[in-house]
Design a protein around this motif. Structure first.
Motif, PDB file in Angstrom:
ATOM      1  N   GLY A 125      48.423  22.833  45.268  1.00  0.00           N
ATOM      2  CA  GLY A 125      48.147  22.449  43.898  1.00  0.00           C
ATOM      3  C   GLY A 125      47.919  23.658  43.016  1.00  0.00           C
ATOM      4  N   LYS A 126      47.888  23.427  41.717  1.00  0.00           N
ATOM      5  CA  LYS A 126      47.715  24.503  40.743  1.00  0.00           C
ATOM      6  C   LYS A 126      46.230  24.714  40.444  1.00  0.00           C
ATOM      7  N   GLN A 127      45.855  25.974  40.215  1.00  0.00           N
ATOM      8  CA  GLN A 127      44.490  26.312  39.828  1.00  0.00           C
ATOM      9  C   GLN A 127      44.467  26.828  38.390  1.00  0.00           C
ATOM     10  N   LYS A 128      43.571  26.255  37.604  1.00  0.00           N
ATOM     11  CA  LYS A 128      43.386  26.667  36.214  1.00  0.00           C
ATOM     12  C   LYS A 128      42.047  27.393  36.106  1.00  0.00           C
ATOM     13  N   PRO A 129      42.031  28.648  35.672  1.00  0.00           N
ATOM     14  CA  PRO A 129      40.769  29.398  35.597  1.00  0.00           C
ATOM     15  C   PRO A 129      39.762  28.734  34.650  1.00  0.00           C
ATOM     16  N   ARG A 130      38.486  28.883  34.963  1.00  0.00           N
ATOM     17  CA  ARG A 130      37.440  28.363  34.086  1.00  0.00           C
ATOM     18  C   ARG A 130      37.404  29.154  32.777  1.00  0.00           C
ATOM     19  N   ASP A 131      36.809  28.552  31.772  1.00  0.00           N
ATOM     20  CA  ASP A 131      36.731  29.197  30.463  1.00  0.00           C
ATOM     21  C   ASP A 131      35.931  30.495  30.505  1.00  0.00           C
ATOM     22  N   ASN A 132      34.951  30.564  31.420  1.00  0.00           N
ATOM     23  CA  ASN A 132      34.103  31.759  31.480  1.00  0.00           C
ATOM     24  C   ASN A 132      34.607  32.803  32.472  1.00  0.00           C
ATOM     25  N   CYS A 133      35.800  32.620  32.969  1.00  0.00           N
ATOM     26  CA  CYS A 133      36.361  33.547  33.955  1.00  0.00           C
ATOM     27  C   CYS A 133      36.657  34.900  33.302  1.00  0.00           C
ATOM     28  N   PHE A 134      36.312  35.979  34.001  1.00  0.00           N
ATOM     29  CA  PHE A 134      36.591  37.301  33.431  1.00  0.00           C
ATOM     30  C   PHE A 134      38.100  37.582  33.471  1.00  0.00           C
ATOM     31  N   PRO A 135      38.614  38.359  32.519  1.00  0.00           N
ATOM     32  CA  PRO A 135      40.060  38.519  32.358  1.00  0.00           C
ATOM     33  C   PRO A 135      40.817  38.942  33.615  1.00  0.00           C
ATOM     34  N   ALA A 136      40.283  39.894  34.383  1.00  0.00           N
ATOM     35  CA  ALA A 136      41.007  40.375  35.565  1.00  0.00           C
ATOM     36  C   ALA A 136      41.326  39.233  36.519  1.00  0.00           C
ATOM     37  N   MET A 137      40.358  38.341  36.735  1.00  0.00           N
ATOM     38  CA  MET A 137      40.594  37.197  37.612  1.00  0.00           C
ATOM     39  C   MET A 137      41.454  36.140  36.920  1.00  0.00           C
ATOM     40  N   LYS A 138      41.177  35.894  35.671  1.00  0.00           N
ATOM     41  CA  LYS A 138      41.936  34.894  34.911  1.00  0.00           C
ATOM     42  C   LYS A 138      43.430  35.192  34.936  1.00  0.00           C
ATOM     43  N   TYR A 139      43.794  36.434  34.640  1.00  0.00           N
ATOM     44  CA  TYR A 139      45.208  36.788  34.564  1.00  0.00           C
ATOM     45  C   TYR A 139      45.840  36.843  35.959  1.00  0.00           C
TER      46      TYR A 139
END
Length: 325
Positions: A125-139
């Motif tokens: 399945g797909k994972q969508k980063p949380r709103d508070n995720c720091f950019p390095a992990m988000k991207y």
């Protein structure tokens, strides 16, 4: 047919009170399906209010089962295989305590790809980063799943090039944050290895090497990114890379100069994305432009340590996983 259960959703729990456990269970029990399903939870001696949260749901739903195990007995691979053995469902759907299904169709979408081809034995399945995720992990998360397939579709992956057999590649990428497999296949063909960590990477590699198919369904989405502090990020990355090295036997040496170069390179790439990112206010963009490089630095320090430490060493002081246990 005696067994009418279509799916068992398995969630391993340890100290989930402040790690989205209740949110995950609330979202799970909003699922709408045309098939029967149940839930199995293991709790590994949680020291917080996890058991109280689970018991709250036990009192409301009759398709939930709680199994208490000792911390010393838990293994990411062995415990997931154990659940396949005790379940009576056709498919096992693996979910972590902090992976929140974003809509009521998530469970149906996790099961639907299996009807396309009998050789599909893994659904990602797909994972969508949380709103508070720091950019390095988000991207990083966004890039990984963009590579897995196009939006609103199912993408099938096979291993055709024998040069990559036994290796972790984009094709074999797999994550038990949100995954599914046929129970019969796990029991009688290829199951989870009894490894402490990175069991999902091993399963993805093993099934493709054996000629089976992995399906990525971008419509089966969970909200997930690790709520990890800067002070713990190096240890989180160490765990991932050390265990991949331990399981694969492959070591990639990284010099401290490489740590510096990669920190600068990837921080610069992220800085451009941060400036264009409409999720961030101007204040957040300024903040992350200065703080995000620190996460990259810790990431590459963790990778370097994981590939330089002796495999027979006591890793407790380097590992977040060991500390949490």
């Amino acid at each position: 047919m005696k067994n009418k259960l279509k799916a068992t959703v398995f969630i391993p729990v340890f100290n989930g009170e402040n790690n989205h456990l209740k949110e995950t269970l609330v979202a799970l029990y909003k699922q709408k399906t045309d098939f029967p399903w149940d839930v199995i939870i293991t709790d590994s001696e949680s020291q917080d209010s996890s058991l109280s949260i689970i018991k709250e749901f036990l009192s409301k739903y009759d398709n939930l089962r709680l199994i208490k195990i000792k911390k010393s007995e838990f293994s990411h691979g062995r415990t997931r295989q154990m659940v396949a053995e005790i379940s009576e469902a056709q498919y096992i759907v693996y979910l972590t305590q902090d992976a929140i299904p974003i809509n009521s169709n998530w469970l149906s979408e996790m099961i639907s790809p299996f009807s396309l081809n009998e050789k599909i034995v893994a659904v990602l399945g797909k994972q969508k980063p949380r709103d508070n995720c720091f950019p390095a992990m988000k991207y990083d998360i966004n890039l990984v799943f963009e590579e897995q397939g196009v939006p609103d579709a199912i993408t099938l992956w096979t291993r055709d090039n024998k040069e990559f057999f036994g290796k972790y590649t984009k094709e074999s990428f797999y994550s038990d944050v949100c995954s599914a497999a046929p129970r019969d296949f796990l029991l009688n063909n290829i199951g989870y290895r009894t490894v402490d960590y990175s069991e999902d990477y091993e399963y993805g590699k093993d099934i493709l090497d054996a000629g089976y198919i992995k399906a990525y369904n971008s419509r089966a989405v969970v909200e997930h990114s690790n709520d990890v502090k800067l002070s713990d990020y190096k240890k989180r990355i160490f765990d991932e890379n050390y265990n991949i090295r331990l399981n694969s036997g492959n070591t990639t040496k990284i010099s401290f100069l490489n740590v510096i170069i990669n920190t600068i390179k990837f921080s610069f790439k992220d800085s451009i994305k941060i400036l264009k990112d409409t999720d961030y206010t101007l204040r957040k963009k300024i903040y992350w432009s200065f703080i995000n490089p620190l996460f990259h630095f810790e990431k590459w320090r963790g990778i370097r340590l994981a590939n330089s430490i002796d495999l027979n060493s006591n890793i407790s002081k380097y590992s977040l996983e060991k500390r949490e246990k």
